[in-house]
Design an enzyme around this catalytic site. Structure first.
Site, short mmCIF file in Angstrom:
data_model
loop_
_atom_site.label_atom_id
_atom_site.label_comp_id
_atom_site.label_asym_id
_atom_site.label_seq_id
_atom_site.Cartn_x
_atom_site.Cartn_y
_atom_site.Cartn_z
N GLY A 166 -43.13 14.97 0.77
CA GLY A 166 -42.13 15.86 1.63
C GLY A 166 -42.64 17.28 1.92
CB THR A 216 -42.90 17.57 7.14
OG1 THR A 216 -42.27 16.37 6.61
CG2 THR A 216 -44.33 17.15 7.91
N GLY A 217 -41.02 18.85 4.84
CA GLY A 217 -39.50 19.46 4.75
C GLY A 217 -39.42 20.81 4.28
CD GLN A 218 -34.76 24.85 2.44
OE1 GLN A 218 -34.14 25.59 3.08
NE2 GLN A 218 -34.52 24.42 1.11
CG LEU A 259 -41.64 18.58 -3.05
CD1 LEU A 259 -42.00 20.00 -2.12
CD2 LEU A 259 -40.58 19.31 -4.27
CB SER A 280 -33.02 15.23 1.40
OG SER A 280 -32.91 15.91 2.41
CB SER A 296 -30.48 16.89 -6.62
OG SER A 296 -29.21 17.25 -6.09
CD GLU A 317 -24.29 15.76 -4.34
OE1 GLU A 317 -23.58 14.74 -4.32
OE2 GLU A 317 -23.69 16.98 -4.25
CE1 TYR A 330 -31.11 13.51 -2.14
CE2 TYR A 330 -29.29 14.57 -3.20
CZ TYR A 330 -30.53 14.58 -2.92
OH TYR A 330 -31.32 15.82 -3.06
CG HIS A 342 -33.31 25.14 -3.01
ND1 HIS A 342 -33.00 24.18 -4.04
CD2 HIS A 342 -34.52 24.78 -2.59
CE1 HIS A 342 -33.81 23.10 -3.84
NE2 HIS A 342 -34.89 23.34 -2.95
P1 NAP Z 1 -35.89 17.93 3.55
O1 NAP Z 1 -35.92 19.43 4.03
O2 NAP Z 1 -34.88 17.16 3.91
O3 NAP Z 1 -37.39 17.48 3.38
C1 NAP Z 1 -37.40 16.06 3.06
C2 NAP Z 1 -38.94 15.62 3.19
O4 NAP Z 1 -38.82 14.18 2.58
C3 NAP Z 1 -39.45 15.78 4.59
O5 NAP Z 1 -40.76 16.15 4.35
C4 NAP Z 1 -39.23 14.07 5.11
O6 NAP Z 1 -40.09 13.91 6.03
C5 NAP Z 1 -39.67 13.47 3.69
N1 NAP Z 1 -39.23 12.04 3.73
C6 NAP Z 1 -38.16 11.48 3.89
N2 NAP Z 1 -38.25 10.15 3.87
C7 NAP Z 1 -39.52 9.97 3.74
C8 NAP Z 1 -40.21 8.87 3.20
N3 NAP Z 1 -39.44 7.37 3.46
N4 NAP Z 1 -41.48 8.70 2.84
C9 NAP Z 1 -41.91 10.11 2.66
N5 NAP Z 1 -41.35 11.23 2.98
C10 NAP Z 1 -40.19 11.20 3.35
O7 NAP Z 1 -35.59 18.52 2.02
P2 NAP Z 1 -35.89 19.70 1.12
O8 NAP Z 1 -34.54 20.69 1.14
O9 NAP Z 1 -37.09 20.23 1.35
O10 NAP Z 1 -35.52 19.26 -0.63
C11 NAP Z 1 -36.90 18.69 -1.10
C12 NAP Z 1 -36.61 17.91 -2.11
O11 NAP Z 1 -35.84 18.33 -3.16
C13 NAP Z 1 -35.89 16.46 -1.89
O12 NAP Z 1 -36.47 15.52 -2.61
C14 NAP Z 1 -34.34 16.96 -2.00
O13 NAP Z 1 -33.84 15.67 -2.09
C15 NAP Z 1 -34.48 17.83 -3.12
N6 NAP Z 1 -33.58 18.82 -3.50
C16 NAP Z 1 -33.20 19.60 -2.51
C17 NAP Z 1 -32.38 20.66 -2.68
C18 NAP Z 1 -32.01 21.56 -1.77
O14 NAP Z 1 -30.87 22.35 -1.90
N7 NAP Z 1 -32.81 21.71 -0.76
C19 NAP Z 1 -31.71 20.70 -4.02
C20 NAP Z 1 -32.10 19.70 -4.95
C21 NAP Z 1 -32.86 18.70 -4.73
P3 NAP Z 1 -39.84 14.01 7.51
O15 NAP Z 1 -39.85 15.51 7.88
O16 NAP Z 1 -40.78 13.14 8.33
O17 NAP Z 1 -38.46 13.66 7.57
O1 F7E Z 2 -23.03 20.21 1.94
C1 F7E Z 2 -19.29 20.76 2.56
C2 F7E Z 2 -20.03 19.49 2.06
O2 F7E Z 2 -24.55 19.06 3.06
C3 F7E Z 2 -22.80 21.48 0.90
C4 F7E Z 2 -29.05 18.85 -0.28
O3 F7E Z 2 -30.04 19.41 -0.18
O4 F7E Z 2 -27.87 19.86 -1.88
C5 F7E Z 2 -27.76 19.56 -0.63
O5 F7E Z 2 -26.61 18.80 -0.66
C6 F7E Z 2 -21.07 21.34 0.94
C7 F7E Z 2 -20.22 19.79 0.72
O6 F7E Z 2 -25.49 20.10 0.85
C8 F7E Z 2 -19.77 20.16 6.19
O7 F7E Z 2 -18.65 18.54 1.93
C9 F7E Z 2 -18.14 20.79 4.97
O8 F7E Z 2 -19.34 19.92 -0.07
O9 F7E Z 2 -25.19 21.41 2.85
P1 F7E Z 2 -24.51 20.26 2.25
P2 F7E Z 2 -25.23 19.11 -0.23
O10 F7E Z 2 -24.19 17.90 -0.07
O11 F7E Z 2 -24.56 20.13 -1.21
C10 F7E Z 2 -27.99 19.18 -2.84
C11 F7E Z 2 -28.35 19.97 -4.35
C12 F7E Z 2 -29.17 18.33 -2.67
O12 F7E Z 2 -29.90 17.94 -3.56
C13 F7E Z 2 -29.18 17.74 -1.35
O13 F7E Z 2 -30.55 17.17 -1.05
O14 F7E Z 2 -20.63 21.64 2.27
N1 F7E Z 2 -19.28 20.56 4.18
N2 F7E Z 2 -18.49 20.77 5.91
C14 F7E Z 2 -20.18 20.16 4.86
N3 F7E Z 2 -21.50 19.76 4.67
C15 F7E Z 2 -22.20 19.52 6.02
N4 F7E Z 2 -23.49 18.95 5.75
N5 F7E Z 2 -21.65 19.53 7.06
C16 F7E Z 2 -20.36 19.86 7.44
O15 F7E Z 2 -19.98 19.79 8.41
#
Ligand code: NAP
Ligand code: F7E
Length: 345
Positions: free
Chosen positions: A20, A22-24, A97, A101, A146, A148, A169, A199
């Site tokens: 991951g 390349t992700g955030q 990572l 997601s 997560s 979630e 998820y 985040h």
């Molecule tokens: P993100 O921006 O969506 O990045 C996801 C990364 O996973 C990208 O580099 C993506 O590659 C890679 N990926 C997707 N499918 C893959 C596959 N089949 N094989 C290898 N790599 C793959 O997510 P993030 O926000 O940085 O989050 C990082 C991790 O923390 C994720 O596991 C997410 O589920 C978890 N998480 C995030 C949050 C949050 O709020 N941000 C909270 C809790 C947990 P590409 O760039 O090629 O698509």
């Molecule tokens: O939605 C509501 C939606 O997609 C937040 C991922 O990083 O955090 C993330 O998951 C809330 C939800 O994030 C729209 O229904 C309303 O209640 O930004 P989100 P998420 O689903 O909380 C967790 C911790 C992770 O682990 C995940 O990887 O916002 N909402 N209207 C919307 N959400 C989206 N995306 N788009 C809408 O138009």
């Protein structure tokens, strides 16, 4: 008389392997580890267009000597490559990572989400277990778990709260969480779950709600769009600032014992509050005129309310969040306004 030179033992830098990258979070964690002197190996997926925008500033020419940021092709669906990379890179620390997601999207592609976000973790853990058994070398493991997973469990949520996931998820992440715990207990791996609440940052994917709103506000200000279409405005989340969260990941792997930690701010806000604040930051009045509700953005099952209780991380890791909700929203909106050349200081 010539003084005899003392031989200074060469300090070996630590090696990290990131999925991951390349992700955030992958981009911020890479920056953080490189600053700490690590050699960072990142796994990227082959795509028909460049997918490395978030890490282009870290890129080093493959012909350079002593490179510390190295990219490899791989995919969490591909156990052979995952195993090969663990043996080839010989990491001190592995950060998983990579994931499909997006929660809403996981309802559309549940099987793929289970395979990557769930079984992908098992593939890495199996590789690390074999690597340790065959080489005797320790590779510590971080799993991006997560909030979630808590789903409908009432807030605040901590390490002892039960999981009641509400999406494919969340279920896939719960599988990964338990697999990580199992490999720790059964095989003695140094494996930790960071249970991170939402985040965000300027680098957040455009379809997550914070970035969608920040970008949408800027596009309206620039006269490019008339409305932002959203789903549930009443959902509440605990939103923090991503660069601070990657430090917590690293801290978990520097402890004496592997454990699981909740990471979040301890505050929650609704999507509606987020919208109000974002429009106000851009000096746009009457935000209701610019918001449309489109049921396609509703989830078949919603997680209504998440608030972290990050006490354990504060006490044991010494980690505390610094950026408050309003600062986070202002920062993201300002970045979008600048991107569309409509920022007014
Ligand atoms: P993100 O921006 O969506 O990045 C996801 C990364 O996973 C990208 O580099 C993506 O590659 C890679 N990926 C997707 N499918 C893959 C596959 N089949 N094989 C290898 N790599 C793959 O997510 P993030 O926000 O940085 O989050 C990082 C991790 O923390 C994720 O596991 C997410 O589920 C978890 N998480 C995030 C949050 C949050 O709020 N941000 C909270 C809790 C947990 P590409 O760039 O090629 O698509
Ligand atoms: O939605 C509501 C939606 O997609 C937040 C991922 O990083 O955090 C993330 O998951 C809330 C939800 O994030 C729209 O229904 C309303 O209640 O930004 P989100 P998420 O689903 O909380 C967790 C911790 C992770 O682990 C995940 O990887 O916002 N909402 N209207 C919307 N959400 C989206 N995306 N788009 C809408 O138009």
């Amino acid at each position: 008389m010539q003084q005899e030179k003392k031989s200074v033992p060469e300090l070996k830098h630590k090696i990290a392997l990131l999925t991951g990258v390349t992700g955030q979070d992958g981009s911020y964690l890479s920056e953080f580890l490189l600053k700490k002197g690590y050699e960072v190996h990142g796994v990227i997926r082959r795509a028909s267009v460049f997918n490395t925008a978030r890490i282009d500033h870290l890129f080093q020419d493959p012909h350079e000597e002593n490179k510390r940021f190295i990219l490899h092709y791989g995919d969490l669906a591909d156990a052979n490559t995952v195993r090969k990379l663990v043996y080839q890179v010989q990491p001190d620390e592995v950060y998983n990572l990579g994931a499909q997601s997006h929660v809403r999207v996981s309802f559309d592609i549940p099987e793929y989400t289970a395979n990557i976000t769930g079984v992908g973790t098992l593939r890495i853990l199996e590789a690390i277990k074999d690597f340790q058994e065959h080489t005797g070398k320790l590779a510590k493991f971080y799993q991006a778990s997560s909030s979630e997973m808590f789903g409908s469990s009432p807030p605040p949520q901590n390490e002892l709260t039960s999981f009641r996931p509400r999406s494919p998820y969340g279920i896939a992440k719960a599988f990964s969480y338990y697999t990580t715990v199992n490999y720790r207990e059964a095989y003695g791996l140094f494996a930790c779950n960071g249970i991170l609440f939402n985040h965000e940052s300027e680098r957040r994917g455009e379809t997550f709600v914070t970035r969608k709103i920040a970008r949408g506000v800027a596009r309206i200000k620039a006269g490019l769009d008339k409305k932002i279409y959203l789903g549930n405005l009443d959902a509440r989340r605990d939103w923090g600032y991503a660069p601070e969260y990657v430090e917590a990941m690293w801290l978990m792997l520097q402890q004496r014992e592997p454990e699981d930690y909740v990471i979040g701010t301890g505050e929650s806000h609704s999507v509606r509050e987020l919208v109000e604040l974002a429009f106000s930051r851009a000096s746009i009045r009457a935000w209701q005129d610019y918001i449309g509700i489109d049921p396609r953005y509703y989830r078949p099952a919603e997680v209504e309310h998440l608030i972290a209780d990050p006490s354990k991380a504060r006490v044991k890791l010494g980690w505390t969040p610094k950026t408050k909700f309003h600062e986070l929203v202002e920062r993201m909106v300002d970045a979008s306004l600048k991107e569309y050349n409509v920022y007014e200081a």
